[in-house]
Design a protein around this motif. Sequence first.
Motif, PDB file in Angstrom:
ATOM      1  N   SER A 198       0.865  -1.155  -0.137  1.00  0.00           N
ATOM      2  CA  SER A 198       0.432  -0.141   0.344  1.00  0.00           C
ATOM      3  C   SER A 198       0.902   1.015  -0.064  1.00  0.00           C
ATOM      4  N   LEU A 199       1.641   1.127   0.270  1.00  0.00           N
ATOM      5  CA  LEU A 199       3.282   2.639   0.710  1.00  0.00           C
ATOM      6  C   LEU A 199       3.378   2.605  -1.299  1.00  0.00           C
ATOM      7  N   GLU A 200       4.227   3.884  -1.258  1.00  0.00           N
ATOM      8  CA  GLU A 200       4.946   4.689  -2.135  1.00  0.00           C
ATOM      9  C   GLU A 200       6.068   4.529  -1.886  1.00  0.00           C
ATOM     10  N   VAL A 201       7.041   4.186  -2.517  1.00  0.00           N
ATOM     11  CA  VAL A 201       8.501   2.992  -2.311  1.00  0.00           C
ATOM     12  C   VAL A 201       9.342   4.211  -2.946  1.00  0.00           C
ATOM     13  N   SER A 202      10.294   5.435  -2.027  1.00  0.00           N
ATOM     14  CA  SER A 202      11.477   6.453  -2.826  1.00  0.00           C
ATOM     15  C   SER A 202      12.183   6.281  -2.166  1.00  0.00           C
ATOM     16  N   PHE A 217      16.343  -0.647   0.895  1.00  0.00           N
ATOM     17  CA  PHE A 217      15.821  -1.352  -0.625  1.00  0.00           C
ATOM     18  C   PHE A 217      15.324  -0.186  -1.273  1.00  0.00           C
ATOM     19  N   LYS A 218      15.241   0.152  -2.703  1.00  0.00           N
ATOM     20  CA  LYS A 218      14.257   1.687  -3.086  1.00  0.00           C
ATOM     21  C   LYS A 218      12.931   0.523  -3.207  1.00  0.00           C
ATOM     22  N   SER A 219      12.671  -0.633  -3.887  1.00  0.00           N
ATOM     23  CA  SER A 219      11.472  -0.707  -4.337  1.00  0.00           C
ATOM     24  C   SER A 219      10.743  -1.280  -3.319  1.00  0.00           C
ATOM     25  N   LYS A 220       9.683  -1.020  -3.664  1.00  0.00           N
ATOM     26  CA  LYS A 220       8.237  -2.361  -3.336  1.00  0.00           C
ATOM     27  C   LYS A 220       8.779  -4.039  -3.415  1.00  0.00           C
ATOM     28  N   LYS A 221       9.197  -3.922  -4.553  1.00  0.00           N
ATOM     29  CA  LYS A 221       9.891  -5.235  -5.297  1.00  0.00           C
ATOM     30  C   LYS A 221      10.785  -6.084  -4.401  1.00  0.00           C
TER      31      LYS A 221
END
Length: 447
Positions: free
Chosen positions: A272-276, A300-304
């Motif tokens: 549910s987050l916007e990761v950056s 880690f810079k991305s949800k994946k």
Amino acid sequence: GTLCRTKPTDLVFIIDSSRSVRPHEFEKIKVFVSRVIEALDVGPNATRVGIINYASAVRSELALQGPQSKAALLQAVRRIQPLSTGTMTGLAIQFAVSRAFSAAEGARGGAPDFKKVAIVVTDGRPQDGVQDVSARARAAGIEIFAIGVGRVDMGTLRQMASEPLDEHVDYVESYSVIEKLTHKFQEAFCVVSDLCATGDHDCEQVCVSTPGAYRCACRDGFSLNSDGKTCTACNGGLGSALDLVFLIDGSKSVRPENFELVKKFINQIVDSLEVSDKQAQVGLVQYSSSVRQEFPLGQFKSKKDIKAAVKKMSYMEKGTMTGQALKYLVDSSFSVINGARPGVPKVGIVFTDGRSQDYISDAAKKAKDSGFRMFAVGVGNAVEDELREIASEPVAEHYFYTADFRTISKIGKKLQMKICVEEDPCECKSIMKFQTKVEELINSLQQ
């Protein structure tokens, strides 16, 4: 309450009062039975309740045709006294089949709309056989839930219970925590009439009830996104920055299969987050007898990548030092050296399934005093007073509990909405008003 209607059911409690059940423990069983009854819609044409008390002999404490007002049922429970002899569980189940669930005793077996349910509570190995008589009970259409306490024989519980076993067999370490199973049975008998009112929906802001379903909407100044659930403020702004750290209980009581469910719970929230770098950063700490940082904020810079790291996390499987873990969260997890960003809101999600083996008060208070927004999630034997102590104010919005690991995804849905730091749609309007007023003042000065 009025939001949850229970399907008309013939419900019979079969409770063990053998000599191994001490008087104060038997009182705990009575509290559990009373709490389940309190959540039911009882009455002659709704759910009817019967109670069987057993040890070496079997005694009917309340028949299905007995008084069925909630007050009368609770009074009947209070009157029950332990028999304090042996443990003839098979005999008690046979009594339920031949007597308690008979038409003569008030059962409504002929009506297809009525369920027949038995809840067996026992703490020992039976002195007679239960497998054959339980099979006959299930063949007669009786759904059996088996609750075991303390040194109970788990094989016996599985012989009694209906399929699927993971939904019908429950175990608690002592009678002092049996009351926690109340939540499970309240949910098991509940037929939801208003999904919006009960909170079982995916809407980020506004839920609109429709017959048997719901749709999502947004508050003024927000627009509904293409997923039909979430909302965007101020013409599609990218959202606010957030430093989020999970503090996860990896003690041996969690068990490997449940630890996998905890990983899914973490990744459900990460989804549910916007990761950056400018939005959400996620860190993960696991604790048992010691504390282990799985990965710091910003690694880690991305949800994946975050979800992949969560899946690889190994299970520590030792004690439960929640106080030590909270201290680590305060002192290390939200430090600049571990990736935290000055001025960015800090959120901690603490997950546990048992009582802490150390003192938590000081660290819990320090976390909140430091301005961290703390959520506490408890499962199974988690101590609710400890969860409330960890949770930020208002506690009701920051504290969650469920008796069953399989239902933590529902908590995940609620948390997804609460951890979001929403942009204020009024903020855009305020800036525009301020800008217009300044321009007007400048023009008047120039004139």
